[in-house]
Design an enzyme around this catalytic site. Structure first.
Site, PDB file in Angstrom:
ATOM      1  N   ASP A 190       5.100   7.930   8.491  1.00 29.21           N
ATOM      2  CA  ASP A 190       4.597   8.808   7.313  1.00 29.21           C
ATOM      3  C   ASP A 190       5.856   8.726   6.315  1.00 29.21           C
ATOM      4  O   ASP A 190       7.328   9.268   6.814  1.00 29.21           O
ATOM      5  CB  ASP A 190       4.589   9.637   7.861  1.00 29.21           C
ATOM      6  CG  ASP A 190       4.655  10.889   6.666  1.00 29.21           C
ATOM      7  OD1 ASP A 190       4.749  10.926   5.863  1.00 29.21           O
ATOM      8  OD2 ASP A 190       4.032  12.943   7.014  1.00 29.21           O
ATOM      9  N   LYS A 206       2.288  -4.440   2.730  1.00 29.21           N
ATOM     10  CA  LYS A 206       0.459  -4.017   2.541  1.00 29.21           C
ATOM     11  C   LYS A 206       0.844  -2.398   2.229  1.00 29.21           C
ATOM     12  O   LYS A 206      -0.202  -1.736   2.323  1.00 29.21           O
ATOM     13  CB  LYS A 206      -0.582  -4.545   3.183  1.00 29.21           C
ATOM     14  CG  LYS A 206      -1.445  -5.795   3.396  1.00 29.21           C
ATOM     15  CD  LYS A 206      -2.544  -5.961   3.488  1.00 29.21           C
ATOM     16  CE  LYS A 206      -1.675  -6.801   5.114  1.00 29.21           C
ATOM     17  NZ  LYS A 206      -3.217  -5.872   6.252  1.00 29.21           N
ATOM     18  N   HIS A 209       0.755  -1.200  -2.774  1.00 28.22           N
ATOM     19  CA  HIS A 209      -0.454  -1.051  -3.230  1.00 28.22           C
ATOM     20  C   HIS A 209      -1.432   0.288  -2.850  1.00 28.22           C
ATOM     21  O   HIS A 209      -2.635  -0.031  -3.640  1.00 28.22           O
ATOM     22  CB  HIS A 209      -1.470  -2.479  -2.393  1.00 28.22           C
ATOM     23  CG  HIS A 209      -1.736  -2.374  -1.130  1.00 28.22           C
ATOM     24  ND1 HIS A 209      -2.922  -3.536  -0.784  1.00 28.22           N
ATOM     25  CD2 HIS A 209      -1.390  -1.389  -0.315  1.00 28.22           C
ATOM     26  CE1 HIS A 209      -3.131  -3.086   0.290  1.00 28.22           C
ATOM     27  NE2 HIS A 209      -3.014  -2.906   0.757  1.00 28.22           N
ATOM     28  N   GLN A 260     -10.585   3.620  -2.737  1.00 27.53           N
ATOM     29  CA  GLN A 260     -10.176   4.164  -1.752  1.00 27.53           C
ATOM     30  C   GLN A 260      -8.411   5.129  -0.950  1.00 27.53           C
ATOM     31  O   GLN A 260      -7.986   5.549  -0.683  1.00 27.53           O
ATOM     32  CB  GLN A 260     -10.045   2.916  -0.759  1.00 27.53           C
ATOM     33  CG  GLN A 260     -11.476   2.669   0.211  1.00 27.53           C
ATOM     34  CD  GLN A 260     -11.193   1.948   1.305  1.00 27.53           C
ATOM     35  OE1 GLN A 260     -10.800   0.964   1.564  1.00 27.53           O
ATOM     36  NE2 GLN A 260     -11.067   3.018   2.528  1.00 27.53           N
TER      37      GLN A 260
HETATM   38  C1  LIG Z   1      -2.542  -0.934   4.145  1.00 28.65           C
HETATM   39  S1  LIG Z   1      -1.697  -0.699   5.401  1.00 28.65           S
HETATM   40  C2  LIG Z   1      -0.598  -1.534   6.174  1.00 28.65           C
HETATM   41  C3  LIG Z   1      -0.024  -1.768   7.994  1.00 28.65           C
HETATM   42  C4  LIG Z   1       0.870  -2.618   7.889  1.00 28.65           C
HETATM   43  N1  LIG Z   1       1.776  -2.737   7.310  1.00 28.65           N
HETATM   44  C5  LIG Z   1       0.546  -4.091   8.159  1.00 28.65           C
HETATM   45  O1  LIG Z   1       0.420  -5.025   7.224  1.00 28.65           O
HETATM   46  O2  LIG Z   1      -0.936  -4.603   8.809  1.00 28.65           O
HETATM   47  C6  LIG Z   1      -0.699   1.055   4.927  1.00 28.65           C
HETATM   48  C7  LIG Z   1       0.250   1.642   5.873  1.00 28.65           C
HETATM   49  O3  LIG Z   1       0.773   2.738   5.283  1.00 28.65           O
HETATM   50  C8  LIG Z   1       0.670   3.485   5.962  1.00 28.65           C
HETATM   51  N2  LIG Z   1       0.578   4.814   5.740  1.00 28.65           N
HETATM   52  C9  LIG Z   1       1.865   5.975   5.763  1.00 28.65           C
HETATM   53  N3  LIG Z   1       1.466   7.025   4.950  1.00 28.65           N
HETATM   54  C10 LIG Z   1       0.189   7.565   4.966  1.00 28.65           C
HETATM   55  C11 LIG Z   1      -0.293   7.982   4.059  1.00 28.65           C
HETATM   56  N4  LIG Z   1      -0.222   8.916   4.192  1.00 28.65           N
HETATM   57  N5  LIG Z   1      -1.999   7.336   3.423  1.00 28.65           N
HETATM   58  C12 LIG Z   1      -1.529   5.876   4.697  1.00 28.65           C
HETATM   59  N6  LIG Z   1      -1.437   5.824   4.618  1.00 28.65           N
HETATM   60  C13 LIG Z   1      -0.012   5.979   5.522  1.00 28.65           C
HETATM   61  C14 LIG Z   1      -0.023   3.731   7.382  1.00 28.65           C
HETATM   62  O4  LIG Z   1       0.368   3.138   8.701  1.00 28.65           O
HETATM   63  C15 LIG Z   1      -1.157   2.226   6.877  1.00 28.65           C
HETATM   64  O5  LIG Z   1      -0.819   1.688   8.245  1.00 28.65           O
END
Ligand SMILES: C[S@@+](CC[C@H](N)C(=O)[O-])C[C@H]1O[C@@H](n2cnc3c(N)ncnc32)[C@H](O)[C@@H]1O
Length: 299
Positions: A190, A206, A209, A260
């Site tokens: 978070d 990622k 994005h 999404q």
């Molecule tokens: C697309 S994932 C990428 C994960 C990792 N960095 C990778 O490259 O495999 C996005 C990450 O953003 C983090 N995140 C933080 N706040 C978030 C939120 N409000 N909604 C979604 N993801 C959130 C989560 O930990 C999530 O794993």
């Protein structure tokens, strides 16, 4: 992509029209455990044997197996005992759960989450916002609810992300010489509410994005403040061409971000602008030719 032959008989259009049928075949074969069973059995099996071992109907399984043969995910051999099916090499490497390069978890995430959201793609385009609420009854204002319906789904999502790293991680991390950075922080969790610890290099893989430009600027400013002087930030993202003409996979990812998340896929120039607005300079961009690329900025 489209050829002159298409003007007589629109093969490309027909293929595009059936694209989701192909997705569903691969989702179903993975979910039912076809590739795992054929790996474990160590010998080709008949559709009867596969149906019995996986607890399905023979008529349904036979058709699923034949479609997998058409997709070159299985091979079939006609013997005196009838048709015997085995995995092709690509399935053994990428579709079995136990393989180090398995894509099983990301395929299951697409099947159980992404596919359901894409049912509302037209609504997403009309409204310009994600369809989590419509698809799952979850408010997109709840930050974690916006991505995951449950902790179980979050873990599945993470497992899916790891499968992508198993095929793209090496190229992305080899894109720049990072050996001068001794303290590296992989940003996750978070990060909008929690403080970000001091480090020399921040990896935002990622992350951007998922968010609109305002949130990206806010997050990058926070990273810049925490970053040691001389340190940097490494963005791992799928880069759009500057004129947004491709790559197709990235254009589709950007549609997925619409359905999404609150974000989108961007060009190298768009990421550079966001980095510069936060104070980062000496920006370098490396395209890997695979799904994910790398952008490095320095403080
Ligand atoms: C697309 S994932 C990428 C994960 C990792 N960095 C990778 O490259 O495999 C996005 C990450 O953003 C983090 N995140 C933080 N706040 C978030 C939120 N409000 N909604 C979604 N993801 C959130 C989560 O930990 C999530 O794993």
């Amino acid at each position: 992509m489209s050829s002159t032959e298409d003007l007589d008989y629109p093969k490309t259009i027909l293929q595009y029209n059936s694209g989701f049928l192909v997705s569903k075949v691969i989702f179903t074969a993975c979910e039912l455990g076809v590739f795992d069973l054929l790996l474990e059995s160590g010998e080709p099996l008949s559709s009867d044997a596969i149906a019995t071992r996986l607890g399905t109907s023979t008529t349904g399984m036979e058709r699923l197996l034949d479609a997998c043969v058409g997709l070159k995910l299985l091979a079939v051999e006609l013997t005196q005992e009838g048709a015997l099916y085995r995995n092709t090499e690509i399935s053994n490497i990428y579709l079995t759960k136990s393989s180090p390069k398995s894509q099983y978890h990301i395929i299951m995430y697409y099947s159980n989450t992404v596919y359901l959201c894409w049912h509302y793609l037209a609504d997403a385009v009309r409204e310009g916002k994600n369809q989590y609420e419509r698809a799952f009854g979850i408010s997109s204002k709840d930050p974690f609810g916006a991505m995951y319906r449950s902790e179980e789904e979050m873990l599945k999502f993470m497992a899916g992300q790891n499968s992508v790293w198993s095929i793209c991680g090496r190229d992305v991390l080899a894109a720049f010489d990072l050996s001068s950075f001794t303290q590296i922080y992989d940003l996750g969790g978070d990060f909008f509410n929690d403080s970000i610890p001091e480090a020399e290099l921040y990896i935002l893989s990622k992350i951007l994005h998922d968010w609109d430009d305002d949130k990206c600027r806010q997050l990058l400013a926070k990273v810049y403040n925490a970053c040691k002087p001389g340190g940097g930030v490494l963005l791992v993202e799928s880069l759009l061409n500057e004129d947004k003409s491709g790559p197709l996979e990235t254009q589709l990812y950007s549609m997925n971000m619409l359905v999404q998340t609150e974000g989108k896929e961007r060009t190298a120039a768009e990421y550079s602008k966001l980095l510069e607005a936060a104070g980062f300079g000496e920006i370098q961009v490396k395209r890997t030719g695979k799904l994910y690329d790398a952008v490095l900025g320095r403080k």
